[in-house]
Design a protein around this motif. Sequence first.
Motif, PDB file in Angstrom:
ATOM      1  N   GLY A 170      43.369  94.613 -47.174  1.00  0.00           N
ATOM      2  CA  GLY A 170      42.159  94.862 -46.405  1.00  0.00           C
ATOM      3  C   GLY A 170      41.843  93.635 -45.567  1.00  0.00           C
ATOM      4  N   ARG A 176      42.156  88.246 -45.585  1.00  0.00           N
ATOM      5  CA  ARG A 176      42.931  89.430 -45.999  1.00  0.00           C
ATOM      6  C   ARG A 176      42.588  89.701 -47.454  1.00  0.00           C
ATOM      7  NH1 ARG A 176      45.621  92.197 -41.746  1.00  0.00           N
ATOM      8  NH2 ARG A 176      45.813  90.617 -40.135  1.00  0.00           N
ATOM      9  N   SER A 233      47.265  95.209 -42.375  1.00  0.00           N
ATOM     10  CA  SER A 233      46.239  96.219 -42.654  1.00  0.00           C
ATOM     11  C   SER A 233      46.360  97.361 -41.663  1.00  0.00           C
ATOM     12  CB  SER A 233      44.843  95.612 -42.509  1.00  0.00           C
ATOM     13  OG  SER A 233      44.761  94.373 -43.160  1.00  0.00           O
TER      14      SER A 233
END
Length: 459
Positions: free
Chosen positions: A201, A333, A404
């Motif tokens: 993510g 991240r 992502s």
Amino acid sequence: MANDSQDVFERIEREKEDYLEELKDFLRIPSVSTDPEHNDDVLRCAAFVEEKLSAAGLEAETIATNGNPLVYAEWSGAPGKPTILFYGHYDVQPPDPLDEWRNPPFEPTVEGDQLVARGATDDKGQSFAQIKAVASILAERGSLPVNVKFLIEGEEEVGGEEIDKFVHADGGTKLSCDAVVISDSSMFAPGQPCLLYGLKGLAYMELKVVGPNQDLHSGTFGGAVANPANALATIISRLWNAETGRIEIEGFYDDVRPLEGWEREQWGQLPHDEQEYCRNLGIEEGFGEQGYTTLERCWGRPTIDVNGLYGGYQGQGAKTVLPSWAGAKVSMRLVPDQDPEKIARLFAEQVERIKPRGVTVEVKEIHGAQPVLIETRVPIADAATGAQEDIWGKSPFLIREGGSIPVVATFAQVLGVPVLLVGLGLPDDRLHSPNEKFNIGNFYNGIKTIVRLLDRAGA
Ligand code: BES
Ligand code: ZN
């Protein structure tokens, strides 16, 4: 001919040079989603994709959103057979720094087996391989072995907010399917395919440190007035520990799901040569969180990175100035079960705590993405792994990635079907970097992989 794709492969061999020319046309459209100056190009690019899908024989439409349009298409002439939803994105990252390109970024250039252009692999080349796979089967046979849908967005590179709303609102009606197939990632190595079961993510933040109401002479005022650029450097240096590589934001690791024993064991057995890795990147050694290997850091541990840093004098030579402000773009991240919103909040709170006196700091969240883990032990995944074996002669490695794709978590959650991440690129494709490329062999084999996947799924 359900199990045999030879008929289509022969057509692909005959027509592949035309496919490459079409891909070049796609790449000539500078569909940079983050830059409002390219709005018209983005729209032109959506029209290009719609045109290709309808020319292939699908029912295609452009769906307006509050942002960049979505392109949707479907073919549903195989009742009783599964439905595959293909996803891709037609937007690209900015081409900067321009002077590091060997050729202009939107003039696709063939260099040996490589097609060099912004978007060559991310994601125009890979998404177009999916389109061409479907187009070539329809051209050859007049029908497909399964039903297919395409949903191609124009703002993946800026967070994919509109597609997220669209998928939620749809709830699996128009988008109902048995699996989502995405080609927007890389193979593990040349000739070695992989199937991804995890993506990171993202929480992307912008920081602006503000000091005096004007730039100041650094001799007259330096030492008496807090310098926003100095302050920014201080803030950034306090966000992680340069020795241990640990991120020093209170609560940052609270929701991090630890790596499983089997993951560490399997990843440890993958062919990864640290020396070669460093040599290819022109660095002496890697850096990251202590106690973890390079692959573990990339795929399974959260990270923080400054993406851009600005303020003060950037021109030739020296200018003695105390800038009135300075800024940075910082991304984190994330891994399961971290939540981008919560991390963005923790980041802002931490910055407020650590900022030096004499300046104010504005913190903004630009965009985010949910981390995701995918169940790949599902029957439909056999079609993907089988297809990769057919084309590359090797079984795919089951791995995670550090990149992502925001909509993946939404697909998994809203549609409740497997999401198969079948990357066709290579690790050295220079995504987001100057001279991005796609190996032409990967383009052709990618098309064939998707053809096999469809034939296997429909068998
Ligand atoms: N294709 C990448 C994601 C990717 C790269 C996945 C390599 C696996 C391996 C995608 O287009 C991308 O770059 N996404 C952005 C998303 C972000 C802006 C929300 C990213 O990861 O930076
Ligand atoms: Zn991409």
